[in-house]
Write a protein that holds these residues in place. Structure first.
Motif, PDB file in Angstrom:
ATOM      1  N   GLY A 165      35.153  -3.894  15.470  1.00 50.36           N
ATOM      2  CA  GLY A 165      34.181  -4.316  14.462  1.00 50.36           C
ATOM      3  C   GLY A 165      34.696  -5.453  13.612  1.00 50.36           C
ATOM      4  O   GLY A 165      33.956  -6.390  13.269  1.00 50.36           O
ATOM      5  N   GLN A 166      35.977  -5.399  13.249  1.00 49.06           N
ATOM      6  CA  GLN A 166      36.570  -6.487  12.470  1.00 49.06           C
ATOM      7  C   GLN A 166      36.517  -7.794  13.256  1.00 49.06           C
ATOM      8  O   GLN A 166      36.217  -8.857  12.697  1.00 49.06           O
ATOM      9  CB  GLN A 166      38.019  -6.142  12.106  1.00 49.06           C
ATOM     10  N   ASP A 167      36.832  -7.703  14.552  1.00 51.33           N
ATOM     11  CA  ASP A 167      36.778  -8.913  15.391  1.00 51.33           C
ATOM     12  C   ASP A 167      35.365  -9.496  15.401  1.00 51.33           C
ATOM     13  O   ASP A 167      35.180 -10.721  15.340  1.00 51.33           O
ATOM     14  CB  ASP A 167      37.198  -8.587  16.831  1.00 51.33           C
ATOM     15  N   GLU A 168      34.369  -8.613  15.499  1.00 48.96           N
ATOM     16  CA  GLU A 168      32.982  -9.086  15.535  1.00 48.96           C
ATOM     17  C   GLU A 168      32.615  -9.788  14.223  1.00 48.96           C
ATOM     18  O   GLU A 168      31.920 -10.809  14.226  1.00 48.96           O
ATOM     19  CB  GLU A 168      32.044  -7.901  15.783  1.00 48.96           C
ATOM     20  N   ILE A 169      33.095  -9.244  13.114  1.00 46.86           N
ATOM     21  CA  ILE A 169      32.801  -9.867  11.811  1.00 46.86           C
ATOM     22  C   ILE A 169      33.488 -11.225  11.699  1.00 46.86           C
ATOM     23  O   ILE A 169      32.877 -12.220  11.261  1.00 46.86           O
ATOM     24  CB  ILE A 169      33.254  -8.940  10.660  1.00 46.86           C
ATOM     25  N   LEU A 170      34.748 -11.296  12.109  1.00 50.43           N
ATOM     26  CA  LEU A 170      35.466 -12.585  12.057  1.00 50.43           C
ATOM     27  C   LEU A 170      34.787 -13.617  12.960  1.00 50.43           C
ATOM     28  O   LEU A 170      34.669 -14.798  12.602  1.00 50.43           O
ATOM     29  CB  LEU A 170      36.925 -12.389  12.479  1.00 50.43           C
ATOM     30  N   GLU A 171      34.352 -13.170  14.135  1.00 48.77           N
ATOM     31  CA  GLU A 171      33.649 -14.072  15.056  1.00 48.77           C
ATOM     32  C   GLU A 171      32.365 -14.597  14.400  1.00 48.77           C
ATOM     33  O   GLU A 171      32.044 -15.786  14.509  1.00 48.77           O
ATOM     34  CB  GLU A 171      33.319 -13.331  16.347  1.00 48.77           C
ATOM     35  N   LEU A 172      31.658 -13.705  13.715  1.00 46.08           N
ATOM     36  CA  LEU A 172      30.404 -14.115  13.069  1.00 46.08           C
ATOM     37  C   LEU A 172      30.674 -15.088  11.924  1.00 46.08           C
ATOM     38  O   LEU A 172      29.937 -16.068  11.753  1.00 46.08           O
ATOM     39  CB  LEU A 172      29.668 -12.874  12.551  1.00 46.08           C
ATOM     40  N   ILE A 173      31.726 -14.843  11.156  1.00 46.21           N
ATOM     41  CA  ILE A 173      32.077 -15.771  10.069  1.00 46.21           C
ATOM     42  C   ILE A 173      32.354 -17.159  10.647  1.00 46.21           C
ATOM     43  O   ILE A 173      31.916 -18.182  10.120  1.00 46.21           O
ATOM     44  CB  ILE A 173      33.300 -15.251   9.291  1.00 46.21           C
ATOM     45  N   TRP A 174      33.093 -17.187  11.766  1.00 49.54           N
ATOM     46  CA  TRP A 174      33.422 -18.481  12.408  1.00 49.54           C
ATOM     47  C   TRP A 174      32.148 -19.210  12.832  1.00 49.54           C
ATOM     48  O   TRP A 174      31.967 -20.394  12.569  1.00 49.54           O
ATOM     49  CB  TRP A 174      34.322 -18.235  13.620  1.00 49.54           C
ATOM     50  N   GLU A 207      26.759  -5.017  13.255  1.00 51.70           N
ATOM     51  CA  GLU A 207      27.748  -3.954  13.093  1.00 51.70           C
ATOM     52  C   GLU A 207      27.264  -2.908  12.088  1.00 51.70           C
ATOM     53  O   GLU A 207      26.534  -3.229  11.145  1.00 51.70           O
ATOM     54  CB  GLU A 207      29.075  -4.547  12.604  1.00 51.70           C
ATOM     55  N   GLU A 208      27.693  -1.682  12.323  1.00 50.06           N
ATOM     56  CA  GLU A 208      27.411  -0.633  11.346  1.00 50.06           C
ATOM     57  C   GLU A 208      28.422  -0.756  10.207  1.00 50.06           C
ATOM     58  O   GLU A 208      29.572  -1.109  10.424  1.00 50.06           O
ATOM     59  CB  GLU A 208      27.529   0.746  11.996  1.00 50.06           C
ATOM     60  N   SER A 209      27.976  -0.488   9.007  1.00 51.86           N
ATOM     61  CA  SER A 209      28.847  -0.536   7.824  1.00 51.86           C
ATOM     62  C   SER A 209      29.611  -1.853   7.718  1.00 51.86           C
ATOM     63  O   SER A 209      30.848  -1.864   7.615  1.00 51.86           O
ATOM     64  CB  SER A 209      29.834   0.637   7.847  1.00 51.86           C
ATOM     65  N   PRO A 210      28.926  -2.988   7.733  1.00 45.89           N
ATOM     66  CA  PRO A 210      29.627  -4.270   7.648  1.00 45.89           C
ATOM     67  C   PRO A 210      30.403  -4.436   6.338  1.00 45.89           C
ATOM     68  O   PRO A 210      31.455  -5.093   6.322  1.00 45.89           O
ATOM     69  CB  PRO A 210      28.510  -5.307   7.776  1.00 45.89           C
ATOM     70  N   GLU A 211      29.873  -3.830   5.260  1.00 45.13           N
ATOM     71  CA  GLU A 211      30.595  -3.951   3.984  1.00 45.13           C
ATOM     72  C   GLU A 211      31.992  -3.330   4.086  1.00 45.13           C
ATOM     73  O   GLU A 211      32.958  -3.865   3.549  1.00 45.13           O
ATOM     74  CB  GLU A 211      29.804  -3.270   2.847  1.00 45.13           C
ATOM     75  N   THR A 212      32.082  -2.200   4.784  1.00 39.22           N
ATOM     76  CA  THR A 212      33.382  -1.546   4.961  1.00 39.22           C
ATOM     77  C   THR A 212      34.324  -2.416   5.784  1.00 39.22           C
ATOM     78  O   THR A 212      35.524  -2.543   5.479  1.00 39.22           O
ATOM     79  CB  THR A 212      33.203  -0.182   5.666  1.00 39.22           C
ATOM     80  N   LEU A 213      33.771  -3.031   6.828  1.00 40.35           N
ATOM     81  CA  LEU A 213      34.597  -3.915   7.671  1.00 40.35           C
ATOM     82  C   LEU A 213      35.080  -5.112   6.870  1.00 40.35           C
ATOM     83  O   LEU A 213      36.231  -5.549   7.012  1.00 40.35           O
ATOM     84  CB  LEU A 213      33.785  -4.376   8.883  1.00 40.35           C
ATOM     85  N   LEU A 214      34.214  -5.647   6.024  1.00 42.33           N
ATOM     86  CA  LEU A 214      34.614  -6.780   5.186  1.00 42.33           C
ATOM     87  C   LEU A 214      35.713  -6.360   4.214  1.00 42.33           C
ATOM     88  O   LEU A 214      36.679  -7.100   3.981  1.00 42.33           O
ATOM     89  CB  LEU A 214      33.405  -7.324   4.417  1.00 42.33           C
ATOM     90  N   ASP A 215      35.579  -5.156   3.639  1.00 39.25           N
ATOM     91  CA  ASP A 215      36.624  -4.654   2.734  1.00 39.25           C
ATOM     92  C   ASP A 215      37.954  -4.518   3.478  1.00 39.25           C
ATOM     93  O   ASP A 215      39.022  -4.869   2.952  1.00 39.25           O
ATOM     94  CB  ASP A 215      36.210  -3.293   2.158  1.00 39.25           C
TER      95      ASP A 215
END
Length: 215
Positions: free
Chosen positions: A5-14, A33-41
């Motif tokens: 999930g973290q990888d998916e968030i970093l990919e999306l930020i890029w 992603e589920e619970s994106p706020e948690t992944l961002l934290d």
């Protein structure tokens, strides 16, 4: 799963950054992603991103991690698009899986195999790797289309991507199979190939489907 999930968030930020400034609002609107706020934290606590009301910025370590994910994903897209007759959605789904499993060594091999492509099938930039920096001294990819082989050079067939089973059977009957040696003797008006003591003339769409490396 958290790392995925973290990888998916970093990919999306890029990718959001490629079209503007990534913010919390735009990221939450685009993520699946589920619970994106948690992944961002988690990413912020891990030192991968800095989050402010105006923007989400990647730190140096976040930049390096995201860069690797994007590179693996887009190289996988090129590989699948070049070798297989797949729909774009199939390529995208498979590339999403490859980006999480390819090791650095395999990624470099894929990049070299493809000839260090600068962009993905959608025209987006592929981050360069160490293998790309060595391209000045190792210019030629490991495998090329027979179409691009040097006239008179003996090459070995690595694989064939025929558009039909009938064509594959025809090529096999001529001895044009993976592992065999072949020479390109002529390009115009048709492509003339030498296989053993036999010479055959074929169209370019066939030589485009035959991938070779130096024998």
């Amino acid at each position: 799963m958290t790392e995925y999930g973290q990888d998916e968030i970093l990919e999306l930020i890029w990718t959001l950054r490629e079209s503007g400034r990534p913010t919390m609002e735009t990221l939450l609107r685009h993520t699946e992603e589920e619970s994106p706020e948690t992944l961002l934290d988690d990413l912020a606590m891990g030192g991968y991103i800095d989050v402010s009301p105006e923007e989400i910025r990647m730190t140096k370590s976040g930049e390096e991690r995201a860069r690797g994910i994007i590179r693996r994903h887009r190289l996988a897209e090129v590989l699948l698009a070049n070798l297989f007759d797949l729909e774009d959605s199939q390529i995208e789904n498979s590339a999403c899986k490859f980006e999480h499993v390819l090791s650095e060594a395999v990624t470099e091999s894929v990049c070299t195999f493809l000839g260090h492509p600068p962009v993905c099938p959608h025209g987006k930039t592929i981050p360069r790797g160490e293998c790309c920096d060595r391209i000045r001294t190792e210019i030629l990819p490991l495998v090329t289309r027979l179409t691009d082989a040097g006239l008179g050079d003996t090459v070995r067939i690595v694989f064939i991507t025929p558009k039909s089973r009938k064509r594959l059977e025809k090529l096999s009957s001529l001895g044009i199979v993976p592992g065999s040696r072949i020479r390109l003797l002529q390009r115009n008006p048709s492509y003339v190939l030498q296989i053993g003591e036999t010479t055959v003339a074929v169209d370019r769409d066939i030589t485009d489907e035959i991938f070779v490396k130096r024998a």
